[in-house]
Design a protein around this motif. Structure first.
Motif, mmCIF file in Angstrom:
data_model
loop_
_atom_site.group_PDB
_atom_site.id
_atom_site.type_symbol
_atom_site.label_atom_id
_atom_site.label_comp_id
_atom_site.label_asym_id
_atom_site.label_seq_id
_atom_site.Cartn_x
_atom_site.Cartn_y
_atom_site.Cartn_z
ATOM 1 N N ILE A 112 8.615 -4.907 -4.093
ATOM 2 C CA ILE A 112 8.154 -4.251 -5.319
ATOM 3 C C ILE A 112 7.692 -2.835 -5.002
ATOM 4 N N ALA A 113 6.933 -2.687 -3.926
ATOM 5 C CA ALA A 113 6.436 -1.363 -3.543
ATOM 6 C C ALA A 113 7.593 -0.411 -3.255
ATOM 7 N N GLU A 114 8.605 -0.878 -2.548
ATOM 8 C CA GLU A 114 9.750 -0.024 -2.236
ATOM 9 C C GLU A 114 10.529 0.337 -3.499
ATOM 10 N N GLY A 115 10.651 -0.580 -4.428
ATOM 11 C CA GLY A 115 11.333 -0.291 -5.687
ATOM 12 C C GLY A 115 10.584 0.752 -6.497
ATOM 13 N N LYS A 116 9.275 0.605 -6.565
ATOM 14 C CA LYS A 116 8.466 1.586 -7.279
ATOM 15 C C LYS A 116 8.541 2.943 -6.583
ATOM 16 N N TRP A 117 8.603 2.928 -5.267
ATOM 17 C CA TRP A 117 8.689 4.178 -4.507
ATOM 18 C C TRP A 117 9.939 4.949 -4.906
ATOM 19 N N ARG A 118 11.043 4.277 -5.018
ATOM 20 C CA ARG A 118 12.287 4.950 -5.418
ATOM 21 C C ARG A 118 12.138 5.585 -6.799
ATOM 22 N N GLN A 119 11.388 4.946 -7.660
ATOM 23 C CA GLN A 119 11.194 5.465 -9.005
ATOM 24 C C GLN A 119 10.347 6.731 -9.022
ATOM 25 N N VAL A 120 9.381 6.836 -8.141
ATOM 26 C CA VAL A 120 8.453 7.971 -8.187
ATOM 27 C C VAL A 120 8.720 9.037 -7.129
ATOM 28 N N LYS A 121 9.734 8.843 -6.307
ATOM 29 C CA LYS A 121 9.989 9.771 -5.207
ATOM 30 C C LYS A 121 10.151 11.215 -5.688
ATOM 31 N N GLY A 122 10.842 11.436 -6.781
ATOM 32 C CA GLY A 122 11.025 12.787 -7.308
ATOM 33 C C GLY A 122 9.705 13.414 -7.718
ATOM 34 N N SER A 123 8.854 12.642 -8.345
ATOM 35 C CA SER A 123 7.542 13.143 -8.750
ATOM 36 C C SER A 123 6.674 13.475 -7.542
ATOM 37 N N VAL A 124 6.801 12.675 -6.510
ATOM 38 C CA VAL A 124 6.050 12.928 -5.280
ATOM 39 C C VAL A 124 6.476 14.258 -4.676
ATOM 40 N N LYS A 125 7.771 14.515 -4.662
ATOM 41 C CA LYS A 125 8.273 15.777 -4.108
ATOM 42 C C LYS A 125 7.779 16.974 -4.918
#
Length: 63
Positions: free
Chosen positions: A5-18
């Motif tokens: 779940i954490a990895e899936g959510k990470w993919r979703q927010v990666k652009g925002s993190v950048k």
């Protein structure tokens, strides 16, 4: 929360993190791959934050 779940959510927010933390490269984010401990380490490395500061920054980001 399990790691899938954490990895899936990470993919979703990666652009925002950048957008928020521009010093983090694509390679950094690929290496972190949604793992909180590694993310905090990269924040410490690139921004000179303490562990606690990195954790607080990410928690504020999540809210």
């Amino acid at each position: 929360m399990n790691s899938d779940i954490a990895e899936g959510k990470w993919r979703q927010v990666k652009g925002s993190v950048k957008e928020k933390w521009g010093k983090l490269t694509d390679d950094d984010l690929a290496e972190v791959n949604g793992r909180f401990e590694q993310f905090c380490g990269k924040m410490q490395e690139h921004y000179g934050m303490s562990r606690e500061e990195a954790e607080q920054e990410f928690k504020r980001f999540q809210d």
